[in-house]
Design a protein around this motif. Structure first.
Motif, PDB file in Angstrom:
ATOM      1  N   MET A   1      -7.155 -12.421   7.481  1.00 47.01           N
ATOM      2  CA  MET A   1      -7.356 -11.929   6.126  1.00 47.01           C
ATOM      3  C   MET A   1      -6.660 -12.836   5.128  1.00 47.01           C
ATOM      4  O   MET A   1      -5.477 -13.131   5.270  1.00 47.01           O
ATOM      5  N   SER A   2      -7.397 -13.295   4.129  1.00 46.31           N
ATOM      6  CA  SER A   2      -6.818 -14.179   3.124  1.00 46.31           C
ATOM      7  C   SER A   2      -5.807 -13.417   2.272  1.00 46.31           C
ATOM      8  O   SER A   2      -5.951 -12.235   2.035  1.00 46.31           O
ATOM      9  N   ASP A   3      -4.794 -14.113   1.831  1.00 48.59           N
ATOM     10  CA  ASP A   3      -3.718 -13.498   1.059  1.00 48.59           C
ATOM     11  C   ASP A   3      -3.793 -13.983  -0.388  1.00 48.59           C
ATOM     12  O   ASP A   3      -3.036 -14.857  -0.808  1.00 48.59           O
ATOM     13  N   HIS A   4      -4.746 -13.413  -1.135  1.00 50.95           N
ATOM     14  CA  HIS A   4      -4.917 -13.754  -2.549  1.00 50.95           C
ATOM     15  C   HIS A   4      -4.588 -12.534  -3.389  1.00 50.95           C
ATOM     16  O   HIS A   4      -4.855 -11.410  -2.992  1.00 50.95           O
ATOM     17  N   PHE A   5      -4.043 -12.755  -4.564  1.00 52.91           N
ATOM     18  CA  PHE A   5      -3.659 -11.616  -5.405  1.00 52.91           C
ATOM     19  C   PHE A   5      -4.661 -11.310  -6.510  1.00 52.91           C
ATOM     20  O   PHE A   5      -4.437 -10.458  -7.337  1.00 52.91           O
ATOM     21  N   HIS A   6      -5.799 -11.975  -6.506  1.00 52.29           N
ATOM     22  CA  HIS A   6      -6.833 -11.689  -7.502  1.00 52.29           C
ATOM     23  C   HIS A   6      -8.198 -11.964  -6.896  1.00 52.29           C
ATOM     24  O   HIS A   6      -8.325 -12.780  -5.995  1.00 52.29           O
ATOM     25  N   PRO A   7      -9.222 -11.261  -7.369  1.00 56.22           N
ATOM     26  CA  PRO A   7     -10.573 -11.602  -6.909  1.00 56.22           C
ATOM     27  C   PRO A   7     -10.998 -12.942  -7.500  1.00 56.22           C
ATOM     28  O   PRO A   7     -10.473 -13.381  -8.522  1.00 56.22           O
ATOM     29  N   TRP A   8     -11.940 -13.588  -6.855  1.00 54.24           N
ATOM     30  CA  TRP A   8     -12.420 -14.882  -7.338  1.00 54.24           C
ATOM     31  C   TRP A   8     -13.285 -14.735  -8.582  1.00 54.24           C
ATOM     32  O   TRP A   8     -13.319 -15.599  -9.435  1.00 54.24           O
ATOM     33  N   LEU A   9     -14.008 -13.623  -8.705  1.00 57.09           N
ATOM     34  CA  LEU A   9     -14.891 -13.377  -9.843  1.00 57.09           C
ATOM     35  C   LEU A   9     -14.576 -12.021 -10.450  1.00 57.09           C
ATOM     36  O   LEU A   9     -14.205 -11.087  -9.731  1.00 57.09           O
ATOM     37  N   ASP A  10     -14.760 -11.876 -11.748  1.00 55.79           N
ATOM     38  CA  ASP A  10     -14.501 -10.594 -12.407  1.00 55.79           C
ATOM     39  C   ASP A  10     -15.311  -9.460 -11.807  1.00 55.79           C
ATOM     40  O   ASP A  10     -14.839  -8.330 -11.727  1.00 55.79           O
ATOM     41  N   VAL A  11     -16.543  -9.729 -11.385  1.00 53.69           N
ATOM     42  CA  VAL A  11     -17.407  -8.674 -10.848  1.00 53.69           C
ATOM     43  C   VAL A  11     -16.955  -8.210  -9.474  1.00 53.69           C
ATOM     44  O   VAL A  11     -17.470  -7.226  -8.959  1.00 53.69           O
ATOM     45  N   GLN A  12     -15.978  -8.883  -8.880  1.00 52.73           N
ATOM     46  CA  GLN A  12     -15.557  -8.530  -7.532  1.00 52.73           C
ATOM     47  C   GLN A  12     -14.579  -7.362  -7.481  1.00 52.73           C
ATOM     48  O   GLN A  12     -14.308  -6.844  -6.416  1.00 52.73           O
ATOM     49  N   GLY A  13     -14.026  -6.962  -8.557  1.00 57.73           N
ATOM     50  CA  GLY A  13     -13.299  -5.713  -8.669  1.00 57.73           C
ATOM     51  C   GLY A  13     -12.074  -5.478  -7.813  1.00 57.73           C
ATOM     52  O   GLY A  13     -11.075  -5.058  -8.323  1.00 57.73           O
ATOM     53  N   HIS A  14     -12.127  -5.671  -6.525  1.00 64.47           N
ATOM     54  CA  HIS A  14     -11.004  -5.363  -5.635  1.00 64.47           C
ATOM     55  C   HIS A  14     -10.353  -6.639  -5.137  1.00 64.47           C
ATOM     56  O   HIS A  14     -11.018  -7.624  -4.873  1.00 64.47           O
ATOM     57  N   SER A  15      -9.066  -6.578  -4.974  1.00 64.90           N
ATOM     58  CA  SER A  15      -8.327  -7.631  -4.285  1.00 64.90           C
ATOM     59  C   SER A  15      -7.171  -6.937  -3.582  1.00 64.90           C
ATOM     60  O   SER A  15      -6.095  -6.766  -4.137  1.00 64.90           O
ATOM     61  N   SER A  16      -7.430  -6.511  -2.377  1.00 67.36           N
ATOM     62  CA  SER A  16      -6.465  -5.708  -1.627  1.00 67.36           C
ATOM     63  C   SER A  16      -5.216  -6.503  -1.274  1.00 67.36           C
ATOM     64  O   SER A  16      -5.266  -7.721  -1.092  1.00 67.36           O
ATOM     65  N   PHE A  17      -4.109  -5.803  -1.146  1.00 64.02           N
ATOM     66  CA  PHE A  17      -2.861  -6.416  -0.707  1.00 64.02           C
ATOM     67  C   PHE A  17      -2.951  -6.610   0.805  1.00 64.02           C
ATOM     68  O   PHE A  17      -2.967  -5.651   1.578  1.00 64.02           O
ATOM     69  N   THR A  18      -3.033  -7.851   1.220  1.00 64.90           N
ATOM     70  CA  THR A  18      -3.291  -8.220   2.611  1.00 64.90           C
ATOM     71  C   THR A  18      -2.355  -7.538   3.594  1.00 64.90           C
ATOM     72  O   THR A  18      -2.795  -7.032   4.625  1.00 64.90           O
ATOM     73  N   TRP A  19      -1.082  -7.519   3.295  1.00 67.83           N
ATOM     74  CA  TRP A  19      -0.107  -6.992   4.244  1.00 67.83           C
ATOM     75  C   TRP A  19      -0.311  -5.495   4.495  1.00 67.83           C
ATOM     76  O   TRP A  19      -0.153  -5.028   5.622  1.00 67.83           O
ATOM     77  N   SER A  20      -0.686  -4.744   3.476  1.00 64.38           N
ATOM     78  CA  SER A  20      -0.958  -3.316   3.650  1.00 64.38           C
ATOM     79  C   SER A  20      -2.214  -3.090   4.484  1.00 64.38           C
ATOM     80  O   SER A  20      -2.245  -2.233   5.373  1.00 64.38           O
ATOM     81  N   VAL A  21      -3.254  -3.860   4.189  1.00 62.24           N
ATOM     82  CA  VAL A  21      -4.515  -3.702   4.921  1.00 62.24           C
ATOM     83  C   VAL A  21      -4.323  -4.096   6.384  1.00 62.24           C
ATOM     84  O   VAL A  21      -4.813  -3.406   7.287  1.00 62.24           O
ATOM     85  N   LEU A  22      -3.596  -5.176   6.645  1.00 60.48           N
ATOM     86  CA  LEU A  22      -3.337  -5.554   8.037  1.00 60.48           C
ATOM     87  C   LEU A  22      -2.541  -4.476   8.768  1.00 60.48           C
ATOM     88  O   LEU A  22      -2.772  -4.220   9.948  1.00 60.48           O
ATOM     89  N   GLY A  23      -1.621  -3.818   8.082  1.00 61.26           N
ATOM     90  CA  GLY A  23      -0.888  -2.699   8.687  1.00 61.26           C
ATOM     91  C   GLY A  23      -1.817  -1.554   9.051  1.00 61.26           C
ATOM     92  O   GLY A  23      -1.690  -0.957  10.130  1.00 61.26           O
ATOM     93  N   ALA A  24      -2.776  -1.254   8.169  1.00 60.89           N
ATOM     94  CA  ALA A  24      -3.750  -0.189   8.460  1.00 60.89           C
ATOM     95  C   ALA A  24      -4.641  -0.584   9.632  1.00 60.89           C
ATOM     96  O   ALA A  24      -4.967   0.244  10.492  1.00 60.89           O
ATOM     97  N   ILE A  25      -5.039  -1.854   9.685  1.00 63.51           N
ATOM     98  CA  ILE A  25      -5.861  -2.334  10.805  1.00 63.51           C
ATOM     99  C   ILE A  25      -5.067  -2.228  12.108  1.00 63.51           C
ATOM    100  O   ILE A  25      -5.595  -1.784  13.137  1.00 63.51           O
ATOM    101  N   ALA A  26      -3.793  -2.606  12.065  1.00 62.26           N
ATOM    102  CA  ALA A  26      -2.950  -2.507  13.257  1.00 62.26           C
ATOM    103  C   ALA A  26      -2.877  -1.071  13.769  1.00 62.26           C
ATOM    104  O   ALA A  26      -2.900  -0.832  14.978  1.00 62.26           O
ATOM    105  N   ALA A  27      -2.802  -0.112  12.841  1.00 68.25           N
ATOM    106  CA  ALA A  27      -2.703   1.295  13.221  1.00 68.25           C
ATOM    107  C   ALA A  27      -3.995   1.827  13.840  1.00 68.25           C
ATOM    108  O   ALA A  27      -3.952   2.771  14.632  1.00 68.25           O
ATOM    109  N   LYS A  28      -5.125   1.229  13.503  1.00 67.69           N
ATOM    110  CA  LYS A  28      -6.416   1.741  13.978  1.00 67.69           C
ATOM    111  C   LYS A  28      -7.018   0.924  15.117  1.00 67.69           C
ATOM    112  O   LYS A  28      -8.103   1.234  15.585  1.00 67.69           O
TER     113      LYS A  28
END
Length: 120
Positions: free
Chosen positions: A51-78
């Motif tokens: 998972m890339s660790d970027h703090f902003h979406p590449w385009l304005d229309v992309q809306g979400h830019s998740s915090f990588t470390w939190s998402v990886l923690g959720a993936i680890a749990a599942k």
């Protein structure tokens, strides 16, 4: 795992073929969807998710830019066997090196040693 590849529906709905990994973190994709796709990747036999660790979406229309470390923690749990990795994390500009060390150590524990850190 062989190198013949797997067919997998990508986060954007298209079908992709890749040997053994899923790269996640597309801007505009909700974190819950990234976790769902990672679970499906494990079920399909993928070896790891990166998972890339970027703090902003590449385009304005992309809306979400998740915090990588939190998402990886959720993936680890599942998941139970899927390897987890950051794409590139910058330990000098965005984060203090001690924060990255703490995050990586925590991910290694949460994932039972399935985490790989990538710095750049």
């Amino acid at each position: 795992m062989g190198r013949e590849g797997h067919r997998f529906e990508a986060l954007d709905g298209t079908e992709t073929r890749h040997a053994d990994r899923l790269q996640a973190g597309l801007g505009g994709v909700r974190p819950q969807e990234i976790v769902r796709q990672a679970v499906r990747a494990e079920q399909a036999g993928f070896d790891f998710v990166e998972m890339s660790d970027h703090f902003h979406p590449w385009l304005d229309v992309q809306g979400h830019s998740s915090f990588t470390w939190s998402v990886l923690g959720a993936i680890a749990a599942k998941t139970s066997s899927l390897g987890l990795a950051t794409g590139v994390t910058c330990p000098t500009v965005r984060y203090h090196p001690a924060i990255i060390a703490q995050a990586a150590a925590t991910m290694a524990l949460i994932s039972d040693g399935r985490f790989t850190r990538s710095l750049g």
